[in-house]
Design a protein around this motif. Structure first.
Motif, short mmCIF file in Angstrom:
data_model
loop_
_atom_site.label_atom_id
_atom_site.label_comp_id
_atom_site.label_asym_id
_atom_site.label_seq_id
_atom_site.Cartn_x
_atom_site.Cartn_y
_atom_site.Cartn_z
N ASP A 31 -71.10 -7.51 33.36
CA ASP A 31 -70.43 -6.71 32.34
C ASP A 31 -69.84 -5.45 32.96
OD1 ASP A 31 -69.60 -5.25 30.18
OD2 ASP A 31 -71.53 -5.12 29.19
N ILE A 32 -68.51 -5.44 33.13
CA ILE A 32 -67.80 -4.21 33.50
C ILE A 32 -66.70 -3.95 32.48
CG2 ILE A 32 -68.32 -4.32 35.97
CD1 ILE A 32 -65.47 -5.41 36.38
N VAL A 33 -66.95 -4.35 31.24
CA VAL A 33 -65.98 -4.12 30.17
C VAL A 33 -65.77 -2.62 29.99
CG1 VAL A 33 -65.57 -4.41 27.68
CG2 VAL A 33 -66.60 -6.27 29.00
N ARG A 34 -64.50 -2.22 29.82
CA ARG A 34 -64.21 -0.80 29.65
C ARG A 34 -64.78 -0.29 28.34
NH1 ARG A 34 -61.09 2.60 32.51
NH2 ARG A 34 -59.59 1.01 33.16
N ARG A 35 -65.41 0.89 28.41
CA ARG A 35 -66.02 1.48 27.24
C ARG A 35 -65.38 2.84 26.94
NH1 ARG A 35 -69.55 -2.27 28.93
NH2 ARG A 35 -70.93 -3.22 27.37
N ARG A 36 -66.05 3.93 27.21
CA ARG A 36 -65.58 5.24 26.79
C ARG A 36 -64.47 5.78 27.69
NH1 ARG A 36 -68.56 9.64 23.79
NH2 ARG A 36 -66.38 9.65 23.15
N GLY A 37 -63.64 6.64 27.09
CA GLY A 37 -62.65 7.40 27.84
C GLY A 37 -63.21 8.78 28.17
N VAL A 38 -62.48 9.52 29.02
CA VAL A 38 -62.94 10.84 29.46
C VAL A 38 -62.65 11.90 28.41
CG1 VAL A 38 -62.65 12.61 31.24
CG2 VAL A 38 -62.61 10.20 31.87
N PHE A 39 -61.51 11.81 27.74
CA PHE A 39 -61.03 12.87 26.86
C PHE A 39 -62.05 13.23 25.79
CE2 PHE A 39 -58.25 14.16 23.19
CZ PHE A 39 -57.86 15.37 23.72
N GLY A 40 -62.62 12.22 25.13
CA GLY A 40 -63.56 12.47 24.05
C GLY A 40 -64.83 13.15 24.50
N GLU A 242 -55.91 25.65 39.28
CA GLU A 242 -55.95 24.23 39.65
C GLU A 242 -56.33 23.41 38.43
OE1 GLU A 242 -56.60 23.18 44.28
OE2 GLU A 242 -58.38 23.27 43.04
N LEU A 243 -55.42 22.57 37.94
CA LEU A 243 -55.68 21.77 36.76
C LEU A 243 -55.93 20.32 37.17
CD1 LEU A 243 -53.07 23.06 34.14
CD2 LEU A 243 -55.31 23.98 34.76
N PRO A 244 -56.99 19.72 36.64
CA PRO A 244 -57.28 18.33 36.98
C PRO A 244 -56.24 17.38 36.40
CG PRO A 244 -58.75 19.08 35.24
CD PRO A 244 -57.99 20.29 35.71
N LEU A 245 -55.84 16.39 37.19
CA LEU A 245 -54.95 15.31 36.73
C LEU A 245 -55.86 14.17 36.29
CD1 LEU A 245 -52.43 15.51 39.69
CD2 LEU A 245 -51.93 16.16 37.34
N ILE A 246 -56.13 14.09 35.01
CA ILE A 246 -57.14 13.17 34.50
C ILE A 246 -56.49 11.87 34.05
CG2 ILE A 246 -58.99 12.84 32.83
CD1 ILE A 246 -59.35 15.83 32.71
N PRO A 247 -56.84 10.74 34.68
CA PRO A 247 -56.30 9.45 34.24
C PRO A 247 -57.00 8.99 32.98
CG PRO A 247 -57.81 9.13 36.09
CD PRO A 247 -57.71 10.61 35.86
N ASP A 248 -56.23 8.61 31.98
CA ASP A 248 -56.80 8.14 30.72
C ASP A 248 -56.09 6.85 30.31
OD1 ASP A 248 -57.71 7.77 28.05
OD2 ASP A 248 -58.15 9.91 27.91
N TRP A 249 -56.82 5.75 30.34
CA TRP A 249 -56.23 4.44 30.04
C TRP A 249 -55.79 4.32 28.59
CZ3 TRP A 249 -58.84 1.76 26.27
CH2 TRP A 249 -60.15 2.18 25.99
N THR A 250 -56.26 5.21 27.71
CA THR A 250 -55.88 5.11 26.29
C THR A 250 -54.50 5.69 26.02
OG1 THR A 250 -56.89 7.24 25.69
CG2 THR A 250 -58.32 5.31 25.65
N ILE A 251 -53.92 6.42 26.98
CA ILE A 251 -52.57 6.97 26.79
C ILE A 251 -51.55 5.89 27.10
CG2 ILE A 251 -50.91 8.68 27.61
CD1 ILE A 251 -53.22 10.54 28.18
#
Length: 320
Positions: A31-40, A242-251
């Protein structure tokens, strides 16, 4: 569905002298199904004041009719004023998920002892599934108003930023990095609001284009910062630090010629999730009906709000 007998030859993998091979499985489910995102997990969680949740936003130190000016010290004639404040509302929304356990199937599984942890895993997956829906809707919820709700979903952060009017396009011939840094500099230079963006969010595909641009144009490898426990991302030096470049698959993004890749510059301290009773999903076990099924219901009440949507956040549409 009717039960029936089956041929042992059909159920066994192999029958031979001194050997009957039957199906057996590993006790752990891959099980490596995608679950939570970072933003929330990075925005503020605050208790709702009610339904709708309410707060005040100050938009100016003084009303437009008031003046602050130098005057003749021998002829002081001030004009009275007061701060300008707006009442804001956040309508709460409900997310729900249900899982039914059949008594017979539970007892068969327990007697087999093959997947002893399965009941707990399925319940945890049901909670994770609800949180996944929550994380997707934080950005992409289909509601269009905080005052007059139009759908049962959240008014997504993307929709609130776009409604605030802060959006621009970086054409195919322009530098992505220069466009982002220039927008942040303009935000920080605001004379009306003390804006300090804290993060840059986009789909991983666009952030990869930024990484390639920095390497090819400037021969620079970006530094990394930790944004949540165990997750390090690249960081871009800007006028807000310095601002983090955060990858978010929900965008979402739209590939093509050119494709469109949105980037969101946000001030995370000004994005709140107003929760009711508990910021986490709650699990309720219902009574056994005549079918003898255990019914588990997962519930979460709340809604996001983007404070300062018209000045503290920005959407950039990158064309590539």
């Amino acid at each position: 569905m009717r039960g029936q007998f089956v041929d042992l030859y059909a159920s066994a993998d192999y029958l031979g002298p001194g050997a009957i091979e039957i199906n057996r499985y590993q006790t752990e489910i891959f099980d490596i199904v995608r679950r939570r995102g970072v933003f929330g997990q990075r925005i503020k969680q605050v208790p709702a004041t009610g339904h709708p949740s309410r707060f005040f936003e100050e938009t100016a130190i003084n009303a437009p009719t008031a003046t602050q000016a130098f005057v003749d010290p021998r002829n002081i004639v001030p004009v009275a004023g007061m701060p300008t404040r707006l009442e804001m509302t956040v309508p709460l929304k409900a997310l729900v998920s249900q899982l039914n356990y059949n008594l017979f199937d539970l007892e068969v599984t327990a007697q087999q002892s093959q997947f002893a942890y399965l009941q707990a895993k399925d319940l945890a997956d049901s909670v994770d599934g609800l949180l996944r829906t929550h994380d997707v809707a934080l950005w992409n919820g289909t509601d269009t108003s905080l005052t007059s709700p139009t759908t049962l979903q959240y008014f997504g952060v993307i929709g609130q930023i776009v409604a605030g009017g802060n959006t621009t396009t970086i054409p195919t011939t322009a530098s992505i990095v220069d466009g982002i840094k220039g927008t942040i500099a303009a935000m920080v230079s605001s004379a009306s609001y003390a804006v300090r963006p804290t993060a840059i969010y986009s789909n991983p595909v666009l952030l990869d284009l930024i990484d390639r641009e920095m390497k090819s144009e400037y021969n620079v490898v970006l530094n990394t910062v930790e944004v949540t426990a165990g997750l390090r991302v690249k960081a871009l030096t800007t006028q807000a630090g310095e601002l983090p470049l955060i990858p978010d698959w929900t965008i979402p993004y739209t590939p093509g010629t050119p494709g469109t890749y949105p980037v969101y510059i946000v001030t995370e301290d000004l994005i709140e999730y107003h929760w009711l009773s508990d910021p986490n999903p709650r699990v309720f076990k219902l009574g056994l009906p005549s079918a003898l099924t255990q019914q588990m219901v997962v519930v979460k009440f709340g809604a996001p709000v983007v404070k300062g949507a018209n000045f503290a956040h920005y959407q950039l549409i990158v064309q590539r």
